[in-house]
Design a protein around this motif. Structure first.
Motif, short mmCIF file in Angstrom:
data_model
loop_
_atom_site.label_atom_id
_atom_site.label_comp_id
_atom_site.label_asym_id
_atom_site.label_seq_id
_atom_site.Cartn_x
_atom_site.Cartn_y
_atom_site.Cartn_z
N SER A 1 36.55 3.63 -0.05
CA SER A 1 37.16 2.53 -0.81
C SER A 1 38.68 2.66 -0.75
O SER A 1 39.33 2.94 -1.75
N PRO A 2 39.24 2.50 0.45
CA PRO A 2 40.68 2.75 0.62
C PRO A 2 41.53 1.70 -0.09
O PRO A 2 41.36 0.50 0.13
N ASP A 3 42.43 2.17 -0.93
CA ASP A 3 43.36 1.29 -1.63
C ASP A 3 44.67 1.28 -0.85
O ASP A 3 45.68 1.86 -1.25
N VAL A 4 44.66 0.61 0.31
CA VAL A 4 45.76 0.67 1.26
C VAL A 4 46.19 -0.75 1.62
O VAL A 4 45.35 -1.63 1.86
N LEU A 5 47.51 -0.97 1.66
CA LEU A 5 48.04 -2.26 2.08
C LEU A 5 47.84 -2.45 3.58
O LEU A 5 47.96 -1.50 4.37
N ILE A 6 47.54 -3.68 3.99
CA ILE A 6 47.40 -3.99 5.41
C ILE A 6 48.69 -3.64 6.16
O ILE A 6 48.66 -3.09 7.26
N ALA A 7 49.83 -3.94 5.54
CA ALA A 7 51.12 -3.66 6.18
C ALA A 7 51.31 -2.16 6.40
O ALA A 7 51.87 -1.75 7.42
N ASP A 8 50.86 -1.33 5.46
CA ASP A 8 50.99 0.12 5.62
C ASP A 8 50.10 0.63 6.75
O ASP A 8 50.52 1.48 7.55
N ALA A 9 48.87 0.13 6.82
CA ALA A 9 47.96 0.56 7.88
C ALA A 9 48.49 0.14 9.25
O ALA A 9 48.47 0.93 10.21
N ALA A 10 48.99 -1.09 9.36
CA ALA A 10 49.54 -1.57 10.64
C ALA A 10 50.78 -0.80 11.02
O ALA A 10 50.99 -0.48 12.20
N ALA A 11 51.63 -0.48 10.04
CA ALA A 11 52.85 0.29 10.33
C ALA A 11 52.50 1.70 10.79
O ALA A 11 53.12 2.23 11.72
N ALA A 12 51.50 2.31 10.16
CA ALA A 12 51.07 3.64 10.60
C ALA A 12 50.57 3.59 12.04
O ALA A 12 50.89 4.47 12.86
N SER A 13 49.81 2.56 12.38
CA SER A 13 49.28 2.41 13.73
C SER A 13 50.39 2.25 14.76
O SER A 13 50.23 2.65 15.92
N ALA A 14 51.53 1.67 14.34
CA ALA A 14 52.64 1.40 15.26
C ALA A 14 53.78 2.39 15.14
O ALA A 14 54.84 2.19 15.75
N ALA A 15 53.58 3.47 14.38
CA ALA A 15 54.67 4.41 14.09
C ALA A 15 54.89 5.35 15.28
O ALA A 15 54.44 6.50 15.28
N VAL A 16 55.57 4.85 16.28
CA VAL A 16 55.82 5.60 17.52
C VAL A 16 56.51 6.93 17.19
O VAL A 16 57.51 6.95 16.47
N PRO A 17 55.98 8.04 17.70
CA PRO A 17 56.60 9.34 17.41
C PRO A 17 58.09 9.37 17.73
O PRO A 17 58.53 8.85 18.75
N TYR A 18 58.84 9.95 16.81
CA TYR A 18 60.29 10.16 16.93
C TYR A 18 61.09 8.87 16.79
O TYR A 18 62.03 8.80 16.01
N ALA A 19 60.74 7.82 17.53
CA ALA A 19 61.49 6.57 17.40
C ALA A 19 61.32 5.99 16.00
O ALA A 19 62.28 5.51 15.39
N ILE A 20 60.10 6.02 15.47
CA ILE A 20 59.84 5.55 14.11
C ILE A 20 59.42 6.72 13.22
O ILE A 20 59.93 6.90 12.12
N GLY A 21 58.50 7.52 13.70
CA GLY A 21 58.07 8.67 12.92
C GLY A 21 56.88 8.34 12.02
O GLY A 21 56.45 7.20 11.92
N ALA A 22 56.36 9.36 11.36
CA ALA A 22 55.11 9.24 10.63
C ALA A 22 55.25 8.44 9.34
O ALA A 22 56.28 8.44 8.69
#
Length: 389
Positions: free
Chosen positions: A167-188
């Motif tokens: 039952s994840p209480d997670v924003l769609i924007a947060d999940a999408a941002a995590a998926s696109a968080a390119v290492p170093y350029a954006i980071g975790a």
């Protein structure tokens, strides 16, 4: 043989920044042209693919659009969004207003800035729980702690090693941002970890085995492309048909692995989401291996589907498939040079010019149409021209 109107479609949409997002929008436009968006039953996305589908849902009130809704309402709105707004560029981040808003987060919380801009600039609101049950949408990221594919969906998040929460209480924007968080350029992205509700799962079946207690309060999650840039793992199990789809379309908008990029820092300052060369080499090899695995499944008849690959021109696809067209027909498609320019567009989250947007979306539309006609069978034997889009 099933007709196209009854065929459940699975979509695996790769990473690649806004280049990939626009290419995937072209695929969706091609499916909409045949009235097939209603057939989409499962979607697995990585990075740019996750941004594209998050934007599609957002523009349609967190509902999957019908083919008519996509063509007439969603796609035109996204064309405006992609060509009028900077999602994550140096110019946007260092403006006086952004410096005041983001301050120290520019140093060590850039993925959270991306999530904030998805909400405030792209208008992506709502939580995973607000998504519809159909199509199933899996947003793929990578867990730095476990080294596994971390998935977000309407009713689940986690990986088999760390545990899964139902039952994840997670924003769609947060999940999408995590998926696109390119290492170093954006980071975790540092994901809050609920104390309870976690279960250890069987890695083969994904079913819960026993409850577990997590002691961490946050977990670093980054770009799903670090693990699988094609988003195939959740959709394809070797040797068996998926219960979630009948025909799989893997849309691969990965960039071309060329010579090493010169000026790593200069590229970052231009907004290009570059990574160290070793990461590029490893990512390209993993992508190649997964593509070969999928093609082997197709050739064995274990599963049905095809790979729509960015960078191929219509002429390329016809030559490889043995399709014969009149020579003058090719003047109606993008040239080979335009296809090469499209795939060479940098992996970035900057605003695209109208010309860049149309070039990449048209490329996705035409490559999808030619690939479906060449490899997908009688369900997709219709062809559609871009000038009718």
């Amino acid at each position: 043989m099933e007709g196209a109107e009854t065929l459940r479609l699975g979509l695996a949409l790769s990473g690649g920044g806004t280049r990939a997002a626009c290419f995937h929008l072209g695929l969706l436009l091609r499916l909409a042209r045949q009235g097939l968006l209603e057939n989409v039953s499962a979607v697995s996305t990585v990075s740019g693919g996750s941004l594209a589908i998050a934007a599609v849902f957002s523009e349609n009130g967190n509902r999957w659009p019908s083919s008519v809704e996509y063509e007439q309402t969603v796609y035109p709105a996204l064309r405006t969004k992609f060509t009028k707004t900077d999602l994550f560029s140096i110019a946007a981040l260092v403006s006086p207003r952004s410096l005041i808003r983001y301050n120290a987060r520019l140093i060590n919380r850039r993925a959270h800035i991306l999530a904030d801009r998805l909400r405030t600039v792209w208008g992506i609101t709502g939580k995973l729980a607000d998504l519809p049950a159909t199509p199933k949408w899996w947003i793929n990221a990578a867990s730095i702690r476990s080294g596994k594919n971390w998935r977000f969906s309407k009713g689940e998040m986690g990986d088999w090693k760390f545990g899964r929460h139902y039952s994840p209480d997670v924003l769609i924007a947060d999940a999408a941002a995590a998926s696109a968080a390119v290492p170093y350029a954006i980071g975790a992205l540092h994901l809050p970890v609920p104390a309870g509700g976690w279960y250890q799962t069987d890695p083969a079946t994904g079913k819960p085995v026993q409850s577990v207690t997590q002691t961490l309060t946050t977990l670093p999650i980054w770009d799903g492309g670090a693990y699988d840039n094609l988003g195939l793992e959740v959709l394809v199990k070797v040797g068996r048909q998926s219960p979630d789809w009948d025909f799989l379309i893997c849309s691969d908008a990965s960039g071309v692995l060329g010579p090493p990029a010169r000026g790593f820092l200069a590229n970052l300052l231009r907004g290009n989401l570059v990574t160290p060369r070793l990461f590029d080499l490893m990512g390209d090899q993993v992508r190649s291996l997964r593509s070969r695995m999928l093609m082997r499944e197709f050739s064995r008849g274990e599963v049905r589907g095809l790979i729509v690959r960015m960078g191929n021109s219509v002429r390329d696809i016809d030559l490889k498939s043995g399709r014969v067209r009149q020579h003058d027909e090719y003047h109606r498609f993008q040239t080979d040079q335009e296809a090469s320019v499209a795939v060479a567009h940098p992996t970035a989250l900057n605003r695209l010019s109208p010309l860049e947007f149309e070039r990449i979306v048209r490329h996705g539309f035409e490559v999808s149409d030619a690939s479906l006609a060449a490899h997908a069978g009688s369900e997709f034997d219709q062809s559609f021209m871009w000038d009718a889009a």
